[in-house]
Scaffold this motif. Structure first.
Motif, PDB file in Angstrom:
ATOM      1  N   ILE A 195       0.866  -1.181   0.000  1.00 58.65           N
ATOM      2  CA  ILE A 195       0.000   0.000   0.000  1.00 58.65           C
ATOM      3  C   ILE A 195       0.902   1.229   0.000  1.00 58.65           C
ATOM      4  CG2 ILE A 195      -1.682   1.322   1.359  1.00 58.65           C
ATOM      5  CD1 ILE A 195      -2.572  -1.426   2.577  1.00 58.65           C
ATOM      6  N   LEU A 196       0.757   2.069  -1.026  1.00 66.56           N
ATOM      7  CA  LEU A 196       1.425   3.392  -1.030  1.00 66.56           C
ATOM      8  C   LEU A 196       0.301   4.357  -1.309  1.00 66.56           C
ATOM      9  CD1 LEU A 196       3.813   1.563  -2.965  1.00 66.56           C
ATOM     10  CD2 LEU A 196       4.941   3.573  -2.084  1.00 66.56           C
ATOM     11  N   ALA A 219       8.285   9.158  -2.039  1.00 62.23           N
ATOM     12  CA  ALA A 219       8.730  10.556  -2.002  1.00 62.23           C
ATOM     13  C   ALA A 219       7.892  11.380  -2.979  1.00 62.23           C
ATOM     14  CB  ALA A 219      10.215  10.646  -2.357  1.00 62.23           C
ATOM     15  N   GLU A 220       7.612  10.807  -4.145  1.00 60.00           N
ATOM     16  CA  GLU A 220       6.800  11.523  -5.142  1.00 60.00           C
ATOM     17  C   GLU A 220       5.384  11.759  -4.605  1.00 60.00           C
ATOM     18  OE1 GLU A 220       6.597   9.518  -8.932  1.00 60.00           O
ATOM     19  OE2 GLU A 220       5.898  11.353  -9.930  1.00 60.00           O
ATOM     20  N   LEU A 221       4.833  10.716  -3.967  1.00 57.09           N
ATOM     21  CA  LEU A 221       3.480  10.835  -3.396  1.00 57.09           C
ATOM     22  C   LEU A 221       3.429  11.933  -2.337  1.00 57.09           C
ATOM     23  CD1 LEU A 221       0.584   9.753  -2.843  1.00 57.09           C
ATOM     24  CD2 LEU A 221       1.601   7.964  -1.417  1.00 57.09           C
ATOM     25  N   VAL A 222       4.423  11.937  -1.445  1.00 58.26           N
ATOM     26  CA  VAL A 222       4.429  12.928  -0.352  1.00 58.26           C
ATOM     27  C   VAL A 222       4.681  14.336  -0.917  1.00 58.26           C
ATOM     28  CG1 VAL A 222       5.640  13.648   1.759  1.00 58.26           C
ATOM     29  CG2 VAL A 222       5.188  11.214   1.346  1.00 58.26           C
ATOM     30  N   ALA A 223       5.635  14.446  -1.836  1.00 58.09           N
ATOM     31  CA  ALA A 223       5.993  15.772  -2.359  1.00 58.09           C
ATOM     32  C   ALA A 223       4.841  16.393  -3.148  1.00 58.09           C
ATOM     33  CB  ALA A 223       7.239  15.661  -3.237  1.00 58.09           C
ATOM     34  N   LYS A 224       4.189  15.562  -3.993  1.00 54.38           N
ATOM     35  CA  LYS A 224       3.152  16.121  -4.882  1.00 54.38           C
ATOM     36  C   LYS A 224       1.742  15.973  -4.330  1.00 54.38           C
ATOM     37  CE  LYS A 224       5.899  15.368  -9.054  1.00 54.38           C
ATOM     38  NZ  LYS A 224       6.133  14.485 -10.196  1.00 54.38           N
ATOM     39  N   GLU A 273      -0.055  13.469  -4.677  1.00 55.35           N
ATOM     40  CA  GLU A 273      -0.750  12.501  -5.536  1.00 55.35           C
ATOM     41  C   GLU A 273       0.259  11.440  -5.959  1.00 55.35           C
ATOM     42  OE1 GLU A 273      -3.923  12.322  -6.335  1.00 55.35           O
ATOM     43  OE2 GLU A 273      -4.441  14.224  -5.352  1.00 55.35           O
ATOM     44  N   PRO A 274      -0.191  10.176  -6.149  1.00 54.69           N
ATOM     45  CA  PRO A 274       0.770   9.143  -6.561  1.00 54.69           C
ATOM     46  C   PRO A 274       1.243   9.343  -7.993  1.00 54.69           C
ATOM     47  CG  PRO A 274      -1.469   8.263  -6.564  1.00 54.69           C
ATOM     48  CD  PRO A 274      -1.560   9.666  -6.009  1.00 54.69           C
ATOM     49  N   GLY A 275       2.499   9.031  -8.246  1.00 59.96           N
ATOM     50  CA  GLY A 275       3.034   9.017  -9.607  1.00 59.96           C
ATOM     51  C   GLY A 275       2.757   7.654 -10.227  1.00 59.96           C
ATOM     52  N   PRO A 276       3.316   7.386 -11.407  1.00 56.48           N
ATOM     53  CA  PRO A 276       3.007   6.131 -12.113  1.00 56.48           C
ATOM     54  C   PRO A 276       3.403   4.867 -11.347  1.00 56.48           C
ATOM     55  CG  PRO A 276       4.593   7.502 -13.344  1.00 56.48           C
ATOM     56  CD  PRO A 276       4.142   8.311 -12.178  1.00 56.48           C
ATOM     57  N   LEU A 277       4.463   4.928 -10.538  1.00 60.80           N
ATOM     58  CA  LEU A 277       4.893   3.701  -9.837  1.00 60.80           C
ATOM     59  C   LEU A 277       3.937   3.322  -8.707  1.00 60.80           C
ATOM     60  CD1 LEU A 277       8.782   4.104  -9.431  1.00 60.80           C
ATOM     61  CD2 LEU A 277       7.573   2.500 -10.916  1.00 60.80           C
ATOM     62  N   ALA A 278       3.309   4.342  -8.078  1.00 57.37           N
ATOM     63  CA  ALA A 278       2.477   4.075  -6.902  1.00 57.37           C
ATOM     64  C   ALA A 278       0.988   4.017  -7.216  1.00 57.37           C
ATOM     65  CB  ALA A 278       2.732   5.148  -5.837  1.00 57.37           C
ATOM     66  N   ALA A 279       0.601   4.497  -8.403  1.00 51.94           N
ATOM     67  CA  ALA A 279      -0.824   4.738  -8.676  1.00 51.94           C
ATOM     68  C   ALA A 279      -1.722   3.525  -8.395  1.00 51.94           C
ATOM     69  CB  ALA A 279      -0.992   5.199 -10.119  1.00 51.94           C
ATOM     70  N   ALA A 280      -1.249   2.310  -8.713  1.00 49.97           N
ATOM     71  CA  ALA A 280      -2.118   1.131  -8.559  1.00 49.97           C
ATOM     72  C   ALA A 280      -2.235   0.666  -7.106  1.00 49.97           C
ATOM     73  CB  ALA A 280      -1.566  -0.007  -9.406  1.00 49.97           C
ATOM     74  N   PHE A 281      -1.363   1.211  -6.224  1.00 47.98           N
ATOM     75  CA  PHE A 281      -1.249   0.617  -4.892  1.00 47.98           C
ATOM     76  C   PHE A 281      -1.981   1.404  -3.801  1.00 47.98           C
ATOM     77  CE2 PHE A 281       2.509  -0.932  -7.259  1.00 47.98           C
ATOM     78  CZ  PHE A 281       2.251  -2.292  -7.170  1.00 47.98           C
ATOM     79  N   GLY A 282      -2.997   2.177  -4.202  1.00 45.38           N
ATOM     80  CA  GLY A 282      -3.754   2.968  -3.223  1.00 45.38           C
ATOM     81  C   GLY A 282      -4.659   2.096  -2.362  1.00 45.38           C
ATOM     82  N   LEU A 283      -5.069   2.668  -1.227  1.00 48.68           N
ATOM     83  CA  LEU A 283      -5.976   1.962  -0.317  1.00 48.68           C
ATOM     84  C   LEU A 283      -7.336   1.704  -0.951  1.00 48.68           C
ATOM     85  CD1 LEU A 283      -5.487   3.643   3.176  1.00 48.68           C
ATOM     86  CD2 LEU A 283      -5.514   1.184   2.699  1.00 48.68           C
ATOM     87  N   ASP A 284      -7.708   2.573  -1.927  1.00 43.20           N
ATOM     88  CA  ASP A 284      -9.041   2.433  -2.520  1.00 43.20           C
ATOM     89  C   ASP A 284      -9.226   1.102  -3.247  1.00 43.20           C
ATOM     90  OD1 ASP A 284      -7.207   3.171  -4.386  1.00 43.20           O
ATOM     91  OD2 ASP A 284      -8.291   4.935  -5.139  1.00 43.20           O
ATOM     92  N   ARG A 285      -8.097   0.417  -3.596  1.00 45.30           N
ATOM     93  CA  ARG A 285      -8.272  -0.848  -4.329  1.00 45.30           C
ATOM     94  C   ARG A 285      -9.005  -1.903  -3.491  1.00 45.30           C
ATOM     95  NH1 ARG A 285      -2.703  -1.813  -2.873  1.00 45.30           N
ATOM     96  NH2 ARG A 285      -2.299  -3.942  -2.163  1.00 45.30           N
ATOM     97  N   PHE A 286      -8.901  -1.786  -2.165  1.00 53.51           N
ATOM     98  CA  PHE A 286      -9.575  -2.784  -1.316  1.00 53.51           C
ATOM     99  C   PHE A 286     -11.086  -2.523  -1.283  1.00 53.51           C
ATOM    100  CE2 PHE A 286      -5.202  -2.598   0.054  1.00 53.51           C
ATOM    101  CZ  PHE A 286      -4.853  -3.940   0.016  1.00 53.51           C
ATOM    102  N   ARG A 287     -11.458  -1.241  -1.397  1.00 60.21           N
ATOM    103  CA  ARG A 287     -12.884  -0.916  -1.434  1.00 60.21           C
ATOM    104  C   ARG A 287     -13.468  -1.285  -2.795  1.00 60.21           C
ATOM    105  NH1 ARG A 287     -12.594   4.233   0.268  1.00 60.21           N
ATOM    106  NH2 ARG A 287     -12.400   4.941  -1.874  1.00 60.21           N
ATOM    107  N   GLU A 288     -12.664  -1.081  -3.836  1.00 59.95           N
ATOM    108  CA  GLU A 288     -13.157  -1.278  -5.203  1.00 59.95           C
ATOM    109  C   GLU A 288     -12.968  -2.709  -5.708  1.00 59.95           C
ATOM    110  OE1 GLU A 288     -10.886   1.687  -7.223  1.00 59.95           O
ATOM    111  OE2 GLU A 288     -11.899   3.326  -6.189  1.00 59.95           O
ATOM    112  N   GLY A 289     -12.297  -3.556  -4.925  1.00 59.27           N
ATOM    113  CA  GLY A 289     -12.064  -4.951  -5.355  1.00 59.27           C
ATOM    114  C   GLY A 289     -11.068  -5.044  -6.496  1.00 59.27           C
ATOM    115  N   ARG A 290     -10.146  -4.099  -6.583  1.00 56.20           N
ATOM    116  CA  ARG A 290      -9.169  -4.051  -7.686  1.00 56.20           C
ATOM    117  C   ARG A 290      -7.833  -4.634  -7.198  1.00 56.20           C
ATOM    118  NH1 ARG A 290      -6.460   0.073  -8.360  1.00 56.20           N
ATOM    119  NH2 ARG A 290      -7.741   1.451  -7.103  1.00 56.20           N
ATOM    120  N   PHE A 291      -7.858  -5.894  -6.814  1.00 55.79           N
ATOM    121  CA  PHE A 291      -6.680  -6.472  -6.158  1.00 55.79           C
ATOM    122  C   PHE A 291      -5.531  -6.705  -7.136  1.00 55.79           C
ATOM    123  CE2 PHE A 291     -10.414  -8.068  -3.750  1.00 55.79           C
ATOM    124  CZ  PHE A 291     -10.239  -7.221  -2.673  1.00 55.79           C
TER     125      PHE A 291
END
Ligand code: FAD
Ligand code: PYC
Length: 415
Positions: free
Chosen positions: A348-349, A379-384, A386-404
């Motif tokens: 999770i990022l 670092a990109e997530l904290v600085a901006k 918003e997640p950059g391309p490396l972190a985008a898929a690993f958000g907490l929302d995937r557990f709510r949306e069933g996007r495992f």
């Protein structure tokens, strides 16, 4: 910071090593920072490092309740590989692996990256199919792996018994540029580089509460007083559930002990890393000659940061059929760390329900290998914000949306 070099070693040898500087400073905490990172494991330190290096943010404190690198970062068995199945995983694991290739030069610290090759044995037909599929996915993702025959396995690992009575070796997934690195040196290298940028690494400073106002984070309470911050990064592996509780949200994480052991040192016997995931065992040989051995995660949730006898028995019993020589080795020591496991065995990022508070966790049994990639993406997530391309898929929302992002096969020892 004075650079480490062959010349520096010669100079210090000539003056009885009286001139080495401390690798990092131990400052008193300031009342406020732009960013506070909780956890001075590899992931927290790498987050701080790339905040400075990639985003120019150096007003940063890394708070550590014990000593830096004393959590899982200093307790793992250092396997580095990027042979995961899903595209999002391959991207971040391969980014991390590629950063290991140049880490010693980047940090000016010898992290002893040893790309000796990692193989995952296929010991059932199911694994043969699974690893062939992974090799094909990796080819499309630009990750260099291949499925190799039992004969090639035997060539690479002469001590292996490929005709084991219960689980013969049917082939293996082979990543020639996978390997190992020195775990402490990774933490020390990042700490030294962060300190050199003026960041504060504050050890023996336990975070006991998260301060917030109007839904935004404002700082933390610690065993060394209150510390304010504009942004907070929680990077505490097996303690993530506790810290999330302090910040007022829950995580889909289980904390479980993962154990490992080393034998007495022996002469060079095996120069690649072998994982046998069906039987829950893996082994490599350290530069000192010890066989580094591990098995599956404990089957029940716990916070015990230590080894246990039943685990030694289980792991050695699993491996001895494939590696008969280990029956004659003496055990030197065993230990455990608390890992943070998600249901899909992916990290999770993420942003969190508390504004300006970010979390990096869920690396479970496999996060040593991703320290540089995870730090880069966090670092990109904290600085901006918003997640950059490396972190985008690993958000907490995937557990709510069933996007495992199911990596239960690639995770190996985390079943
Ligand atoms: P950690 O290194 O655990 O750092 C978190 C830090 O947060 C700790 O130092 C802790 O003290 C601190 N902290 C916690 N709570 C607080 C608080 N309240 N206030 C302040 N500080 C706090 N991965 C691989 O890729 N390859 C392997 O071969 C491998 N083998 C492993 C073998 C074992 C036995 C174990 C236990 C793990 C293994 N792993 C492996 C997994 C890997 O070690 C972890 O995923 C990785 O080290 C996690 O790093 P981290 O920085 O997130 O956590
Ligand atoms: O993720 O490669 C891995 C691993 C091996 C042992 C523990 N984790």
């Amino acid at each position: 910071m004075r650079r480490y070099s062959a010349f520096a070693i010669a100079r210090e040898a000539a003056r009885f090593h009286s001139g080495w500087e401390r690798a990092w400073a131990s400052p008193e905490p300031k009342p406020d920072y732009q960013v506070v990172v909780i956890g001075a494991g590899g992931h927290g330190l790498a987050t701080a490092y790339y905040l400075g290096k990639n985003h120019g943010i150096t007003n940063v404190a890394v708070l550590e309740k014990g000593y830096l690198g004393g959590g899982n970062t200093g307790r793992n068995t250092t396997i580095i590989r990027s042979n995961y199945l899903q595209d999002a995983s391959a991207a971040i694991y391969e980014k991390a692996r590629s950063l290991f290739e140049t880490m010693s030069q980047d940090l000016n610290m010898n992290v002893m990256f040893s790309p000796r090759g990692v193989m995952m044995l296929a010991q059932t037909e199911h694994e043969v199919r699974g690893y062939k599929r992974t090799a094909q996915a990796n080819a499309l993702q630009g990750v260099a792996t291949e499925f190799i025959s039992p004969g090639r396995v035997k060539e690479l690992v002469p001590i292996i018994a490929i005709d084991g009575p219960r689980y013969p070796v049917l082939g293996a997934l082979w990543q020639p540029r996978g390997g190992t690195a020195r775990h402490d040196a990774v933490a020390w290298g990042y700490a030294r580089a962060c300190s050199d940028m003026g960041m504060h690494i504050i050890q023996k400073c336990e975070v006991t509460g998260v301060r917030q106002k109007d839904g935004r984070v404002t700082g933390v309470q610690t065993s060394r007083g209150d510390i304010g911050c504009k942004k907070l990064a929680i990077v505490v592996a097996g303690h993530s559930g506790r810290l999330a509780g302090m910040a007022g949200f829950r995580l889909p994480i289980d904390s479980v002990a993962l154990q490992a052991l080393v034998s007495e040192p022996i002469k060079p016997a095996m120069d690649v890393v072998v994982m046998a995931n069906t039987v829950h065992g893996y082994m490599s040989q350290s530069d000192k000659g010890e066989m580094v051995i591990g098995g599956g995660a404990d089957g029940y949730n716990n916070y015990t940061q230590r080894g246990s006898f039943h685990h030694i028995e289980e792991t050695v019993r699993a491996l001895v059929e494939t590696f008969p020589i280990i029956s004659r080795l003496k055990l030197l020591r065993h230990w455990g760390g608390i890992v943070d496991m998600t249901g899909d065995r992916s990290p999770i990022l993420s942003k969190t329900p508390l504004a300006d508070c970010f979390i990096n966790c869920g690396w479970g049994t496999g996060g040593f290998k991703t320290i540089p990639g995870s730090g880069w993406a966090m670092a990109e997530l904290v600085a901006k914000g918003e997640p950059g391309p490396l972190a985008a898929a690993f958000g907490l929302d995937r557990f709510r949306e069933g996007r495992f992002i199911d990596e239960s096969v690639a995770a190996g020892v985390a079943h």
